[in-house]
Motif scaffolding. Structure first.
Motif, PDB file in Angstrom:
ATOM      1  N   PHE A   1      51.482  29.533  38.202  1.00  0.00           N
ATOM      2  CA  PHE A   1      52.660  30.367  37.887  1.00  0.00           C
ATOM      3  C   PHE A   1      53.678  30.443  38.819  1.00  0.00           C
ATOM      4  O   PHE A   1      54.781  30.624  38.874  1.00  0.00           O
ATOM      5  CB  PHE A   1      52.186  31.725  37.476  1.00  0.00           C
ATOM      6  CG  PHE A   1      51.303  31.966  36.231  1.00  0.00           C
ATOM      7  CD1 PHE A   1      51.325  30.937  35.171  1.00  0.00           C
ATOM      8  CD2 PHE A   1      50.409  32.910  35.983  1.00  0.00           C
ATOM      9  CE1 PHE A   1      50.406  31.009  34.159  1.00  0.00           C
ATOM     10  CE2 PHE A   1      49.534  33.057  34.975  1.00  0.00           C
ATOM     11  CZ  PHE A   1      49.822  32.258  34.290  1.00  0.00           C
TER      12      PHE A   1
ATOM     13  N   TYR B   1      56.138  31.517  35.456  1.00  0.00           N
ATOM     14  CA  TYR B   1      54.953  31.994  34.400  1.00  0.00           C
ATOM     15  C   TYR B   1      55.151  31.469  33.062  1.00  0.00           C
ATOM     16  O   TYR B   1      53.928  31.031  32.340  1.00  0.00           O
ATOM     17  CB  TYR B   1      55.173  33.328  34.343  1.00  0.00           C
ATOM     18  CG  TYR B   1      54.264  34.129  33.295  1.00  0.00           C
ATOM     19  CD1 TYR B   1      52.912  34.459  33.633  1.00  0.00           C
ATOM     20  CD2 TYR B   1      54.817  34.462  32.274  1.00  0.00           C
ATOM     21  CE1 TYR B   1      52.400  35.019  32.869  1.00  0.00           C
ATOM     22  CE2 TYR B   1      53.997  35.185  31.439  1.00  0.00           C
ATOM     23  CZ  TYR B   1      52.555  35.406  31.667  1.00  0.00           C
ATOM     24  OH  TYR B   1      51.954  35.940  30.751  1.00  0.00           O
ATOM     25  N   ASP B   2      56.588  31.278  32.408  1.00  0.00           N
ATOM     26  CA  ASP B   2      56.623  30.704  31.046  1.00  0.00           C
ATOM     27  C   ASP B   2      56.437  29.247  30.896  1.00  0.00           C
ATOM     28  O   ASP B   2      56.191  29.018  29.881  1.00  0.00           O
ATOM     29  CB  ASP B   2      57.997  31.201  30.542  1.00  0.00           C
ATOM     30  CG  ASP B   2      58.430  32.711  30.436  1.00  0.00           C
ATOM     31  OD1 ASP B   2      57.466  33.496  30.251  1.00  0.00           O
ATOM     32  OD2 ASP B   2      59.586  33.149  30.798  1.00  0.00           O
TER      33      ASP B   2
ATOM     34  N   LYS C   1      47.188  35.965  28.267  1.00  0.00           N
ATOM     35  CA  LYS C   1      47.811  35.007  29.538  1.00  0.00           C
ATOM     36  C   LYS C   1      48.344  36.352  30.384  1.00  0.00           C
ATOM     37  O   LYS C   1      48.041  35.958  31.726  1.00  0.00           O
ATOM     38  CB  LYS C   1      49.214  34.291  28.886  1.00  0.00           C
ATOM     39  CG  LYS C   1      49.811  33.773  30.025  1.00  0.00           C
ATOM     40  CD  LYS C   1      51.035  32.788  29.324  1.00  0.00           C
ATOM     41  CE  LYS C   1      51.695  31.943  30.552  1.00  0.00           C
ATOM     42  NZ  LYS C   1      52.988  31.273  30.124  1.00  0.00           N
ATOM     43  N   GLU C   2      48.777  37.549  30.156  1.00  0.00           N
ATOM     44  CA  GLU C   2      49.120  38.271  31.126  1.00  0.00           C
ATOM     45  C   GLU C   2      47.916  38.784  32.079  1.00  0.00           C
ATOM     46  O   GLU C   2      48.197  39.152  33.308  1.00  0.00           O
ATOM     47  CB  GLU C   2      49.771  39.628  30.240  1.00  0.00           C
ATOM     48  CG  GLU C   2      50.845  39.459  30.023  1.00  0.00           C
ATOM     49  CD  GLU C   2      51.095  38.813  28.452  1.00  0.00           C
ATOM     50  OE1 GLU C   2      49.911  38.323  28.047  1.00  0.00           O
ATOM     51  OE2 GLU C   2      51.995  39.061  27.713  1.00  0.00           O
TER      52      GLU C   2
ATOM     53  N   VAL D   1      46.981  37.411  35.605  1.00  0.00           N
ATOM     54  CA  VAL D   1      48.021  37.734  36.793  1.00  0.00           C
ATOM     55  C   VAL D   1      47.500  39.134  37.068  1.00  0.00           C
ATOM     56  O   VAL D   1      47.739  39.454  38.433  1.00  0.00           O
ATOM     57  CB  VAL D   1      49.392  37.661  36.627  1.00  0.00           C
ATOM     58  CG1 VAL D   1      50.293  38.100  37.628  1.00  0.00           C
ATOM     59  CG2 VAL D   1      49.877  36.222  36.169  1.00  0.00           C
TER      60      VAL D   1
ATOM     61  N   CYS E   1      50.695  37.938  43.253  1.00  0.00           N
ATOM     62  CA  CYS E   1      50.393  38.600  41.886  1.00  0.00           C
ATOM     63  C   CYS E   1      51.658  39.579  41.902  1.00  0.00           C
ATOM     64  O   CYS E   1      52.203  39.651  40.657  1.00  0.00           O
ATOM     65  CB  CYS E   1      48.817  39.268  41.804  1.00  0.00           C
ATOM     66  SG  CYS E   1      47.806  38.025  41.624  1.00  0.00           S
TER      67      CYS E   1
ATOM     68  N   LEU F   1      54.906  38.167  40.743  1.00  0.00           N
ATOM     69  CA  LEU F   1      55.162  37.618  39.456  1.00  0.00           C
ATOM     70  C   LEU F   1      55.221  38.701  38.480  1.00  0.00           C
ATOM     71  O   LEU F   1      56.005  38.581  37.647  1.00  0.00           O
ATOM     72  CB  LEU F   1      53.758  36.964  39.052  1.00  0.00           C
ATOM     73  CG  LEU F   1      53.534  35.330  39.820  1.00  0.00           C
ATOM     74  CD1 LEU F   1      52.248  34.971  39.693  1.00  0.00           C
ATOM     75  CD2 LEU F   1      54.495  34.480  39.112  1.00  0.00           C
TER      76      LEU F   1
ATOM     77  N   THR G   1      58.856  39.031  36.226  1.00  0.00           N
ATOM     78  CA  THR G   1      58.373  38.657  34.917  1.00  0.00           C
ATOM     79  C   THR G   1      58.388  39.848  34.152  1.00  0.00           C
ATOM     80  O   THR G   1      57.500  40.709  34.030  1.00  0.00           O
ATOM     81  CB  THR G   1      57.036  37.874  34.897  1.00  0.00           C
ATOM     82  OG1 THR G   1      56.835  36.949  35.849  1.00  0.00           O
ATOM     83  CG2 THR G   1      56.766  37.321  33.468  1.00  0.00           C
TER      84      THR G   1
END
Length: 210
Positions: free
Chosen positions: A28, A33-34, A59-60, A63, A118, A121, A125
């Motif tokens: 990521f 991330y995307d 997916k979240e 992180v 982390c 991100l 995001t």
């Protein structure tokens, strides 16, 4: 009574979980991330996508760092009820940050880098920011319960919620600065500075004497 040691199966489960999350955060960070899929994470970690989903349902979750809510709540519950609420909560937040970053001589820089990656991100995001706010709410509720104020007393409950929210806001400011400054100042020190700016020197002086 001695604390129960984790079984071999539990240790392997934890190791696999840490491995998957480490690869996810690296991907990521490097690619965005995307742009990274769960299948990409599974391939990098050498496991199946189903294994990833069993440990991280979304997916979240790859992180999000489990807020040390239990650790913080234990520190709060163990503190003297005669102390001001913000002192009890603030000292617990500093203690948890010390344990999480290895500032007390534990696991050093690797933990700090992973934690900063982390947090970076989560800040950058939108989908992760929303989940991060949810985790902050869970932390707040755990702390309020640990304070042990009489839930039947609306005024006491309000004071506990207000004190906890203010301390968590100060911690969040410290976390954001820690990420932006790339960890040049130790996180516990930044949290202490943020708490001092919010509540005055007394809260830190009391923490240092404990």
């Amino acid at each position: 009574m001695s604390e129960r040691q984790p079984t071999l199966r539990e240790r392997r489960h934890s190791e696999t979980q840490r491995l998957i999350q480490a690869h996810a955060v690296r991907l990521f960070t490097d690619h965005g991330y995307d742009a990274v899929t769960v299948a990409d994470v599974a391939e990098a970690a050498g496991v199946s996508a189903m294994t990833v989903y069993r440990r991280f349902p979304t997916k979240e979750d790859l992180v999000l760092i489990d807020q040390p809510a239990q650790l913080i709540a234990e520190h709060v519950a163990a503190s003297s009820a005669t102390q001001p609420l913000v002192r009890r909560v603030g000292s617990a937040l500093i203690a948890a940050a010390t344990a999480s970053t290895g500032s007390n001589g534990g696991e050093p820089a690797a933990n700090e880098r992973f934690l900063r990656d982390c947090l970076r991100l989560m800040v950058s995001t939108p989908a992760l920011r929303a989940r991060h706010l949810d985790s902050q709410y869970v932390l707040q509720q755990a702390i309020v319960e640990a304070l042990g104020e009489d839930a039947s007393d609306p005024d006491a409950a309000f004071r506990a919620q207000a004190a906890t929210s203010a301390c968590i806001a100060a911690m969040h400011t410290a976390l954001t600065h820690w990420v932006e400054d790339d960890g040049h100042t130790e996180l516990p020190e930044l949290i202490a500075q943020a708490l001092t700016a919010s509540f005055g020197d007394d809260i830190i002086a009391a923490h240092q004497k404990d």
